[in-house]
Design a protein around this motif. Sequence first.
Motif, PDB file in Angstrom:
ATOM      1  N   THR A 139      -4.733   5.890   7.218  1.00  0.00           N
ATOM      2  CA  THR A 139      -5.314   4.714   7.883  1.00  0.00           C
ATOM      3  C   THR A 139      -4.532   4.388   9.153  1.00  0.00           C
ATOM      4  OG1 THR A 139      -5.975   3.860   5.729  1.00  0.00           O
ATOM      5  CG2 THR A 139      -5.913   2.277   7.535  1.00  0.00           C
ATOM      6  N   GLY A 163       4.451  -3.022   5.537  1.00  0.00           N
ATOM      7  CA  GLY A 163       3.662  -2.502   4.417  1.00  0.00           C
ATOM      8  C   GLY A 163       3.306  -1.036   4.579  1.00  0.00           C
ATOM      9  N   GLY A 329       3.232 -10.903  -0.863  1.00  0.00           N
ATOM     10  CA  GLY A 329       4.251 -10.159  -0.115  1.00  0.00           C
ATOM     11  C   GLY A 329       5.469  -9.758  -0.933  1.00  0.00           C
TER      12      GLY A 329
HETATM   13  N1  LIG Z   1      -9.660  -0.134   7.124  1.00  0.00           N
HETATM   14  C1  LIG Z   1      -9.168   0.716   6.251  1.00  0.00           C
HETATM   15  O1  LIG Z   1      -9.679   1.831   6.094  1.00  0.00           O
HETATM   16  C2  LIG Z   1      -7.969   0.311   5.440  1.00  0.00           C
HETATM   17  C3  LIG Z   1      -7.297   1.227   4.632  1.00  0.00           C
HETATM   18  C4  LIG Z   1      -6.129   0.824   3.968  1.00  0.00           C
HETATM   19  C5  LIG Z   1      -5.692  -0.498   4.085  1.00  0.00           C
HETATM   20  N2  LIG Z   1      -6.408  -1.370   4.850  1.00  0.00           N
HETATM   21  C6  LIG Z   1      -5.950  -2.760   5.016  1.00  0.00           C
HETATM   22  O2  LIG Z   1      -4.717  -2.716   5.686  1.00  0.00           O
HETATM   23  C7  LIG Z   1      -3.949  -3.877   5.342  1.00  0.00           C
HETATM   24  C8  LIG Z   1      -2.560  -3.442   4.910  1.00  0.00           C
HETATM   25  O3  LIG Z   1      -2.680  -2.664   3.715  1.00  0.00           O
HETATM   26  P1  LIG Z   1      -1.387  -2.031   3.043  1.00  0.00           P
HETATM   27  O4  LIG Z   1      -1.832  -1.081   2.027  1.00  0.00           O
HETATM   28  O5  LIG Z   1      -0.480  -1.588   4.144  1.00  0.00           O
HETATM   29  O6  LIG Z   1      -0.758  -3.294   2.309  1.00  0.00           O
HETATM   30  P2  LIG Z   1       0.759  -3.739   2.343  1.00  0.00           P
HETATM   31  O7  LIG Z   1       1.045  -4.231   3.730  1.00  0.00           O
HETATM   32  O8  LIG Z   1       1.611  -2.667   1.801  1.00  0.00           O
HETATM   33  O9  LIG Z   1       0.772  -4.959   1.321  1.00  0.00           O
HETATM   34  C9  LIG Z   1       0.118  -6.136   1.613  1.00  0.00           C
HETATM   35  C10 LIG Z   1       0.996  -7.038   2.473  1.00  0.00           C
HETATM   36  O10 LIG Z   1       0.190  -8.011   3.092  1.00  0.00           O
HETATM   37  C11 LIG Z   1       0.971  -9.123   3.424  1.00  0.00           C
HETATM   38  N3  LIG Z   1       0.245 -10.351   3.097  1.00  0.00           N
HETATM   39  C12 LIG Z   1      -0.189 -10.752   1.872  1.00  0.00           C
HETATM   40  N4  LIG Z   1      -0.816 -11.951   1.987  1.00  0.00           N
HETATM   41  C13 LIG Z   1      -0.752 -12.279   3.306  1.00  0.00           C
HETATM   42  C14 LIG Z   1      -1.189 -13.412   4.056  1.00  0.00           C
HETATM   43  N5  LIG Z   1      -1.845 -14.429   3.460  1.00  0.00           N
HETATM   44  N6  LIG Z   1      -0.955 -13.434   5.390  1.00  0.00           N
HETATM   45  C15 LIG Z   1      -0.304 -12.416   5.985  1.00  0.00           C
HETATM   46  N7  LIG Z   1       0.144 -11.330   5.331  1.00  0.00           N
HETATM   47  C16 LIG Z   1      -0.076 -11.264   4.007  1.00  0.00           C
HETATM   48  C17 LIG Z   1       2.257  -9.035   2.586  1.00  0.00           C
HETATM   49  O11 LIG Z   1       3.330  -8.738   3.471  1.00  0.00           O
HETATM   50  P3  LIG Z   1       4.191  -9.916   4.180  1.00  0.00           P
HETATM   51  O12 LIG Z   1       5.403 -10.127   3.325  1.00  0.00           O
HETATM   52  O13 LIG Z   1       4.479  -9.352   5.504  1.00  0.00           O
HETATM   53  O14 LIG Z   1       3.323 -11.142   4.198  1.00  0.00           O
HETATM   54  C18 LIG Z   1       2.021  -7.845   1.676  1.00  0.00           C
HETATM   55  O15 LIG Z   1       3.204  -7.136   1.437  1.00  0.00           O
HETATM   56  C19 LIG Z   1      -4.741  -4.589   4.255  1.00  0.00           C
HETATM   57  O16 LIG Z   1      -5.451  -5.643   4.846  1.00  0.00           O
HETATM   58  C20 LIG Z   1      -5.681  -3.527   3.745  1.00  0.00           C
HETATM   59  O17 LIG Z   1      -6.851  -4.065   3.189  1.00  0.00           O
HETATM   60  C21 LIG Z   1      -7.519  -0.993   5.527  1.00  0.00           C
END
Ligand SMILES: NC(=O)c1ccc[n+]([C@@H]2O[C@H](COP(=O)([O-])OP(=O)(O)OC[C@H]3O[C@@H](n4cnc5c(N)ncnc54)[C@H](OP(=O)(O)O)[C@@H]3O)[C@@H](O)[C@H]2O)c1
Length: 342
Positions: A139, A163, A329
């Motif tokens: 991604t 993340g 988080g």
């Molecule tokens: N479009 C696609 O194809 C695709 C594919 C994979 C993932 N994604 C998206 O990419 C994003 C990151 O995914 P990831 O797997 O890398 O997750 P990640 O960052 O490993 O875990 C989620 C993180 O989001 C933060 N978070 C949680 N609640 C929050 C809030 N209310 N406001 C701000 N930050 C918050 C937390 O970090 P903090 O401690 O920094 O708050 C948490 O550690 C997600 O939105 C996911 O759905 C999209």
Amino acid sequence: MGEVRNKQIIFNNFITGVPKETDMGLKEGKIKLEVPQGSGAVLVKNLYLSCDPFMRGRMREYYDSYIPPFVPGSAVEGFGVSKVVASDNTNFKAGDLVSGITGWEEYSLIQRTQQWRKIQQADIPLSYYVGLLGMPGFTAYAGFYEVCSPKKGECVFVSAASGAVGQLVGQLAKLYGCYVVGSAGSKQKVDLLKNKLGFDEAFNYKEESDFDAALKRYFPQGIDIYFDNVGGTMLDAALLNMKIHGRIAICGMVSEQSLSEPKGIHNLYMLITKRITMKGFLQSDYLHIFPKFLEQIVSDYKEGKIVYIEDMNEGLESAPAAFVGLFSGKNVGKQVIHVANE
Ligand SMILES: NC(=O)c1ccc[n+]([C@@H]2O[C@H](COP(=O)([O-])OP(=O)(O)OC[C@H]3O[C@@H](n4cnc5c(N)ncnc54)[C@H](OP(=O)(O)O)[C@@H]3O)[C@@H](O)[C@H]2O)c1
């Protein structure tokens, strides 16, 4: 082969709001280590399971999306690394190591193996195939190169930067010659971004009362690229701080994922005045470049050009808490569950 114990994490029922551990439960059953002849199915032993924010979407009954809801009373599903135990599918044989969608259980009988990949490089930790070398890493790669159209020297902002996705976006942007700032939710994460992941700057958004002012501090000339993992108020503030012809890659909206009513974005007018391109994307639209991604990231990793931070929980039983922790988080780096050894 006889029957063995099969512990499972069951999805109880559809939810509203932030997920809780009690939305899932542990069940102990039995499974035969064999595959019905003619079924085309594969039986795997699950070694590592991945916790990903998109799984929250599958806990909603009505889910107008690219993947159907979970089935209440059945095992949670997600990405994993598994070892083939028995196979009635000519593409897989016993002993193969695979990554793809599997069940949150010790053993899974899988019919849908179309998107499974065999793991070739045995000299890299297997768990990396649900993170750096799996869906989240891909991604970051597809989003940065294909959606952000980066240029050397540009100013890049990444949210949820420590993340699974964010940590690689920032490192790819640095390797490309960009100035990179990340936001994350704790001092520990900010330190990792600056001292281990090579970001130029990072800030703890939980200590900022005014995101607009924070972004102006780190980007006095404005942002060329915003890689958005969170949506909500951070996206609104980023819109105010984009440069003319800036690009926003909408990757995820983790801050809004559990809300019944989205918060609403107020600054969309900036798209016109600053001629900003804002594009949502799904990594699965770019799978044709997955082999190129794997080759580049394996080589960058082996050469020490990129590092990878994962947060490993021990045991299937720890999976619900680890998953729920994504939404406050708790995870520091990519959240993975170690279920079993080979
Ligand atoms: N479009 C696609 O194809 C695709 C594919 C994979 C993932 N994604 C998206 O990419 C994003 C990151 O995914 P990831 O797997 O890398 O997750 P990640 O960052 O490993 O875990 C989620 C993180 O989001 C933060 N978070 C949680 N609640 C929050 C809030 N209310 N406001 C701000 N930050 C918050 C937390 O970090 P903090 O401690 O920094 O708050 C948490 O550690 C997600 O939105 C996911 O759905 C999209």
